[in-house]
Write an enzyme that holds these catalytic residues in place. Structure first.
Site, PDB file in Angstrom:
ATOM      1  N   SER A 228      -7.480   5.557  -8.169  1.00  0.00           N
ATOM      2  CA  SER A 228      -7.649   6.225  -6.884  1.00  0.00           C
ATOM      3  C   SER A 228      -6.613   7.335  -6.744  1.00  0.00           C
ATOM      4  O   SER A 228      -5.424   7.116  -6.943  1.00  0.00           O
ATOM      5  CB  SER A 228      -7.491   5.218  -5.751  1.00  0.00           C
ATOM      6  OG  SER A 228      -7.446   5.888  -4.502  1.00  0.00           O
ATOM      7  N   ASP A 260     -11.701  -0.926  -1.588  1.00  0.00           N
ATOM      8  CA  ASP A 260     -12.593  -2.069  -1.789  1.00  0.00           C
ATOM      9  C   ASP A 260     -14.052  -1.619  -1.839  1.00  0.00           C
ATOM     10  O   ASP A 260     -14.853  -2.153  -2.607  1.00  0.00           O
ATOM     11  CB  ASP A 260     -12.393  -3.094  -0.670  1.00  0.00           C
ATOM     12  CG  ASP A 260     -10.948  -3.557  -0.569  1.00  0.00           C
ATOM     13  OD1 ASP A 260     -10.273  -3.617  -1.616  1.00  0.00           O
ATOM     14  OD2 ASP A 260     -10.505  -3.852   0.549  1.00  0.00           O
TER      15      ASP A 260
END
Length: 336
Positions: A228, A260
């Site tokens: 990320s 998530d």
């Protein structure tokens, strides 16, 4: 009914060993040391793997959430999951499952995470038996979040090893020593953030940006690294090449749970053997749509559908997002 009989065909199995009751307060503006009047708090079953399971369920994907739950808080989480229709098969423990508190003010969220219960070796052994019964029918395994007290730091490595023996692809989303040990067990995919990669970078001696650090992490044992880069999207390093997937615009809101949602997309993409550029676009779109949602474990699916065709996916050669500043002694950031 046997444990394996509750696993539907094509099921993605999510493991949350340190589940939480997520409590969210909303304020107009968060003022340190100030007094805030809030409305009724929002409560949701939480923990990273639970959030992944809820997103997959909302997408209509077969999923089963497992892990550890205990006490009145654990019972509350079980009721909330049942009310949401999320299939679950958690192992009961004696300790009280933790709570997490997020204070959201429209510009972001400030989180307060409790450490979690003390888990005994007997309870860990009982979960291992439950896990062994569920694993053979799973198509993808997701291991997410922090470990509660009492579990060994190689707990995820043990579960990754079990999954490899069963031929089940595994996604590991963790931090600290559980991540380091888990990588060495050879998961299919890990999804660290840039800070976690920076810490791994200092320990491997690699140099450069996120793609270089992701390649160094992959060399430690993971087959695929999807990192990320915050609002700048996702960076992936695979055996087929590397890509940087960027959202079409910066989305403001609550970033809790955005990673998530990305893991949920990665899990179904692995199961369906989706080509990497398409898979990464899906993950970025769902992640951005989760930021726009007011609570963790949810995503604005209509917004994800709008974003998906506009996500930019390019090869990473010559395109290295910078790593955050760090030092050799910097620890990996603690995950939920």
């Amino acid at each position: 009914m046997s444990e394996s009989s509750i696993v539907a065909q094509g099921t993605i199995l999510t493991v949350t060993l340190n589940a939480a009751l997520d409590v969210t307060y909303r304020v107009d503006s968060l003022v340190p040391h100030g007094t805030h009047r809030v409305g009724p708090p929002e409560e949701r079953a939480g923990g990273k793997g639970v959030n992944v399971a809820r997103v997959l369920h909302a997408l209509g994907e077969p999923v089963l959430a497992t892990g550890l739950l205990g006490g009145d808080t654990g019972a509350r989480i079980a009721r909330l999951l049942a009310a949401d229709g999320v299939p679950a098969a958690f192992e009961p423990i004696a300790g009280e499952t933790r709570r997490t508190l997020a204070v959201a003010d429209g510009r972001g969220a400030t989180g307060f995470w409790e450490p979690g219960p003390e888990v005994t070796s007997a309870e860990w052994d009982a979960f291992r038996r439950r896990f062994a019964a569920l694993l053979p029918e799973a198509r993808v395994l997701v291991l997410s979040g922090s470990l509660p007290r009492g579990l060994p730091s190689d707990a995820y490595a043990v579960l990754v090893t079990d999954a490899r023996r069963a031929g089940v692809p595994t996604i590991l989303d963790a931090s600290g020593e559980p991540l380091r040990a888990g990588i060495e067990a050879g998961p299919t995919l890990i999804k660290p953030n840039a800070e976690e990669l920076a810490a791994l970078l200092t320990s491997t001696g690699a140099n450069g940006g996120v793609p270089e650090a992701a390649a160094a992490a992959r060399a430690l044992g993971a087959e695929v690294v999807v990192a990320s880069a915050g609002p700048d999207g996702l960076v992936a390093v695979t055996s087929d090449g590397g890509w940087h997937a960027r959202p079409p615009e910066v989305v403001h809101g609550n970033p809790t749970g955005a990673g998530d949602a990305a893991v949920a997309a990665l899990a179904r993409g692995l199961r369906d053997r989706t080509p990497w550029p398409e898979l990464l676009a899906d993950a970025v779109a769902l992640s951005a749509a989760a930021v726009a949602s007011p609570v963790a474990g949810a995503a604005d699916l209509a917004l994800a559908d709008r974003f998906r065709p506009t996500v930019t996916v390019v090869p990473t050669a010559g395109d290295a997002p910078p790593l955050p500043a760090t030092t050799v002694a910097a620890p990996l950031r603690s995950e939920r």
